[in-house]
Design a protein around this motif. Structure first.
Motif, mmCIF file in Angstrom:
data_model
loop_
_atom_site.group_PDB
_atom_site.id
_atom_site.type_symbol
_atom_site.label_atom_id
_atom_site.label_comp_id
_atom_site.label_asym_id
_atom_site.label_seq_id
_atom_site.Cartn_x
_atom_site.Cartn_y
_atom_site.Cartn_z
ATOM 1 N N GLU A 223 15.058 12.288 -58.464
ATOM 2 C CA GLU A 223 13.836 12.574 -59.224
ATOM 3 C C GLU A 223 12.593 12.194 -58.422
ATOM 4 O OE1 GLU A 223 13.804 11.012 -63.189
ATOM 5 O OE2 GLU A 223 15.888 11.615 -63.529
ATOM 6 N N LEU A 224 12.689 11.116 -57.692
ATOM 7 C CA LEU A 224 11.584 10.685 -56.848
ATOM 8 C C LEU A 224 11.304 11.723 -55.766
ATOM 9 C CD1 LEU A 224 9.599 8.390 -56.015
ATOM 10 C CD2 LEU A 224 11.450 7.500 -54.598
ATOM 11 N N ILE A 225 12.347 12.222 -55.149
ATOM 12 C CA ILE A 225 12.199 13.217 -54.084
ATOM 13 C C ILE A 225 11.614 14.509 -54.640
ATOM 14 C CG2 ILE A 225 13.421 14.596 -52.368
ATOM 15 C CD1 ILE A 225 13.200 11.583 -51.765
ATOM 16 N N VAL A 226 12.103 14.944 -55.787
ATOM 17 C CA VAL A 226 11.583 16.176 -56.391
ATOM 18 C C VAL A 226 10.101 16.015 -56.702
ATOM 19 C CG1 VAL A 226 11.713 17.673 -58.431
ATOM 20 C CG2 VAL A 226 13.810 16.943 -57.283
ATOM 21 N N GLU A 227 9.707 14.864 -57.217
ATOM 22 C CA GLU A 227 8.297 14.616 -57.518
ATOM 23 C C GLU A 227 7.448 14.697 -56.251
ATOM 24 O OE1 GLU A 227 5.138 13.733 -60.149
ATOM 25 O OE2 GLU A 227 7.235 14.117 -60.631
ATOM 26 N N VAL A 228 7.929 14.102 -55.176
ATOM 27 C CA VAL A 228 7.209 14.145 -53.905
ATOM 28 C C VAL A 228 7.118 15.580 -53.401
ATOM 29 C CG1 VAL A 228 7.305 13.448 -51.471
ATOM 30 C CG2 VAL A 228 7.745 11.777 -53.261
ATOM 31 N N GLY B 97 9.076 22.605 -49.931
ATOM 32 C CA GLY B 97 10.385 22.929 -50.485
ATOM 33 C C GLY B 97 11.538 22.182 -49.854
ATOM 34 N N ASN B 98 11.283 21.433 -48.796
ATOM 35 C CA ASN B 98 12.339 20.720 -48.085
ATOM 36 C C ASN B 98 12.148 19.212 -48.301
ATOM 37 O OD1 ASN B 98 13.696 19.278 -46.013
ATOM 38 N ND2 ASN B 98 13.695 21.085 -44.701
ATOM 39 N N PRO B 99 13.168 18.518 -48.811
ATOM 40 C CA PRO B 99 13.018 17.076 -49.063
ATOM 41 C C PRO B 99 12.661 16.275 -47.809
ATOM 42 C CG PRO B 99 15.071 17.889 -49.999
ATOM 43 C CD PRO B 99 14.470 19.014 -49.225
ATOM 44 N N GLN B 100 13.269 16.601 -46.695
ATOM 45 C CA GLN B 100 12.993 15.893 -45.437
ATOM 46 C C GLN B 100 11.513 16.032 -45.057
ATOM 47 O OE1 GLN B 100 15.119 14.089 -43.403
ATOM 48 N NE2 GLN B 100 13.417 13.643 -42.027
ATOM 49 N N ASP B 101 11.002 17.245 -45.136
ATOM 50 C CA ASP B 101 9.601 17.492 -44.790
ATOM 51 C C ASP B 101 8.651 16.775 -45.750
ATOM 52 O OD1 ASP B 101 10.470 19.073 -42.721
ATOM 53 O OD2 ASP B 101 10.062 20.980 -43.748
#
Length: 67
Positions: A11-16, A23-27
């Motif tokens: 959820e934290l990653i999606v919010e970021v 669209g990329n969690p790493q980026d």
């Protein structure tokens, strides 16, 4: 450059990702970390600038005796 793997709450990653518009969690996480570092450098520069200006603004004035 060396890589590090970190586990974070989804959820934290999606919010970021949403806030960063990425669209990329790493980026998204990389953008946040780079922004945090840049903000720290800007803060350090502002503090140094203020300290320099406060030293320059101090004038020693002779005391005037009244009486």
């Amino acid at each position: 450059m060396a890589k590090v793997t970190v586990s974070l709450d989804a959820e934290l990653i999606v919010e970021v990702m949403v806030l960063a518009g990425v669209g990329n969690p790493q980026d998204a996480i990389e953008l946040v970390v780079r922004d945090y570092i840049a903000r720290g450098h800007r803060t350090e520069a502002l503090v140094a600038e203020r300290e320099e200006s406060s030293v320059r603004d101090v004038e020693i004035k002779p005391e005037t005796h009244q009486g």
